[in-house]
Write a protein that holds these residues in place. Sequence first.
Motif, PDB file in Angstrom:
ATOM      1  N   ARG A 191     -39.287 128.472  33.122  1.00  0.00           N
ATOM      2  CA  ARG A 191     -40.269 128.370  32.038  1.00  0.00           C
ATOM      3  C   ARG A 191     -40.043 129.451  30.991  1.00  0.00           C
ATOM      4  O   ARG A 191     -40.053 129.186  29.787  1.00  0.00           O
ATOM      5  CB  ARG A 191     -41.672 128.465  32.631  1.00  0.00           C
ATOM      6  CG  ARG A 191     -42.793 128.289  31.610  1.00  0.00           C
ATOM      7  CD  ARG A 191     -44.125 128.170  32.320  1.00  0.00           C
ATOM      8  NE  ARG A 191     -44.349 129.285  33.220  1.00  0.00           N
ATOM      9  CZ  ARG A 191     -44.865 129.176  34.442  1.00  0.00           C
ATOM     10  NH1 ARG A 191     -45.208 127.998  34.910  1.00  0.00           N
ATOM     11  NH2 ARG A 191     -45.050 130.243  35.199  1.00  0.00           N
ATOM     12  N   THR A 194     -36.565 128.975  29.076  1.00  0.00           N
ATOM     13  CA  THR A 194     -36.654 127.879  28.107  1.00  0.00           C
ATOM     14  C   THR A 194     -37.448 128.298  26.883  1.00  0.00           C
ATOM     15  O   THR A 194     -37.089 127.966  25.742  1.00  0.00           O
ATOM     16  CB  THR A 194     -37.306 126.652  28.762  1.00  0.00           C
ATOM     17  OG1 THR A 194     -36.589 126.293  29.947  1.00  0.00           O
ATOM     18  CG2 THR A 194     -37.296 125.468  27.811  1.00  0.00           C
ATOM     19  N   LEU A 226     -41.231 121.968  31.337  1.00  0.00           N
ATOM     20  CA  LEU A 226     -39.901 122.090  30.747  1.00  0.00           C
ATOM     21  C   LEU A 226     -39.604 120.924  29.808  1.00  0.00           C
ATOM     22  O   LEU A 226     -39.072 121.114  28.707  1.00  0.00           O
ATOM     23  CB  LEU A 226     -38.854 122.161  31.866  1.00  0.00           C
ATOM     24  CG  LEU A 226     -37.385 122.193  31.459  1.00  0.00           C
ATOM     25  CD1 LEU A 226     -37.089 123.437  30.635  1.00  0.00           C
ATOM     26  CD2 LEU A 226     -36.482 122.155  32.692  1.00  0.00           C
TER      27      LEU A 226
END
Length: 452
Positions: A191, A194, A226
């Motif tokens: 997380r 990204t 995501l």
Amino acid sequence: MAKIKTKFVCQECGYETAKWLGKCPSCGEWNSFVEEIEAKANDAKSQRGISKGKIEKIQDISTAKQKRYSTGSREMDRVLGGGIVKSSLVLVGGDPGIGKSTLLLQVADYISKQSLKVLYISGEESGEQIKIRADRLNIGDGELYILAETNIDIIKEYVEKEEPDLLILDSIQTIYSPDIVSAPGSVSQVREITAMVMRMTKVRNMASFIVGHVTKSGAIAGPRVLEHMVDTVLYFEGERHFSYRILRSVKNRFGSTNEIGIFEMRDKGLIEVENPSEVFLKGRPVDAYGTVVTAAMEGTRPVLIEIQALVTYSPAGFANRVTTGIDKNRAAMLIAVLEKKAGLAIQSSDTFINVTGGLQLREPAADLAVLCAIASSFKEIPVDFKTILIGEVGLTGEIRGVNSIEKRLMEAQKMGFKRAVIAESNENISKELKDIEIIPVNNIRQVMDLLF
């Protein structure tokens, strides 16, 4: 010394709990909880940093930055909605060995030859391994730079230094941030990594591709958030025993979803397939029972697909229902309709259904073809080789119309089909189809009388 606080996080959906649980109450997965150290609020703020935005009137916002450039592959451009959009973040998922890295390396090579700089970051392979693959693919003459690194802080330094036009990260599950204690690939790491890549992509007006692993169920590994964070999600599908690969768009902020691109894996890499219908119908048996052709819409493209069925006596006392390429529950429903409305007693027979070429059919327009393939195998009567069947089947045995019928019939006519069995609600065709006979039907009994 202060006690370190920990929490347990589900690696499938990101659900958090204070104690370990055998089954996740959110997604239902077993043995998916991993212990992670809970970061303090001050630490979390220091990791994210402080960024200031500005308010703009909507008509004053310029869209000049949203420029597209080609990937060098018409199939890839089709799936992306016309090419790569600057400042876009694209997630590519697929099974191991399916060809994700090969495809992105070919895209990187083409773009690097267009006076654009590409930075390919690998967390799984060394530079030498990537060079070996590049030599096999006969690529690597442009502005293509390779970095084998897994630390996101070092990656950020190189991105700031090199200022690439395209960033490729292979794969997101191998990259880690030293500020987060949990292991690479965990929910927290994926997380945060990204989010950092997304900020770099938007601020620097570059395009980014990130590769994601998939779970045994076929979904991209890591938290569901995501897929919400990125602009485009592509799935690379295909059977290892087949040479054909399907690139499918399931989310695209810059184009249509459910668009597909067809590729063939060869020694020199992935080659795009210009006529998918011809590929999927190649090797189709002539005058064999249990095989029917339908036209499926994949995004904006009609594709002719062969559906095969095999109905045989079950000596075990209970019937097996095995499907490949279509939903098993949908197939069971069609078998029940066939028994109840057409009078075929196949409840004690094993039924096997297969969509050739490894394609996954997700639309109900293939219902009529699946039903007729089962009936053809049960009666051992072949369906005419030049007949195509298109329609949705309801529980009362009625045949319902489908969308884009004209595109489907034009594709069938182009491939040499002479008859098309469709729903009555679809019979008003505006385009002229001189070389194909349109046969409208209302229910499955009409179809049975017509074909068998």
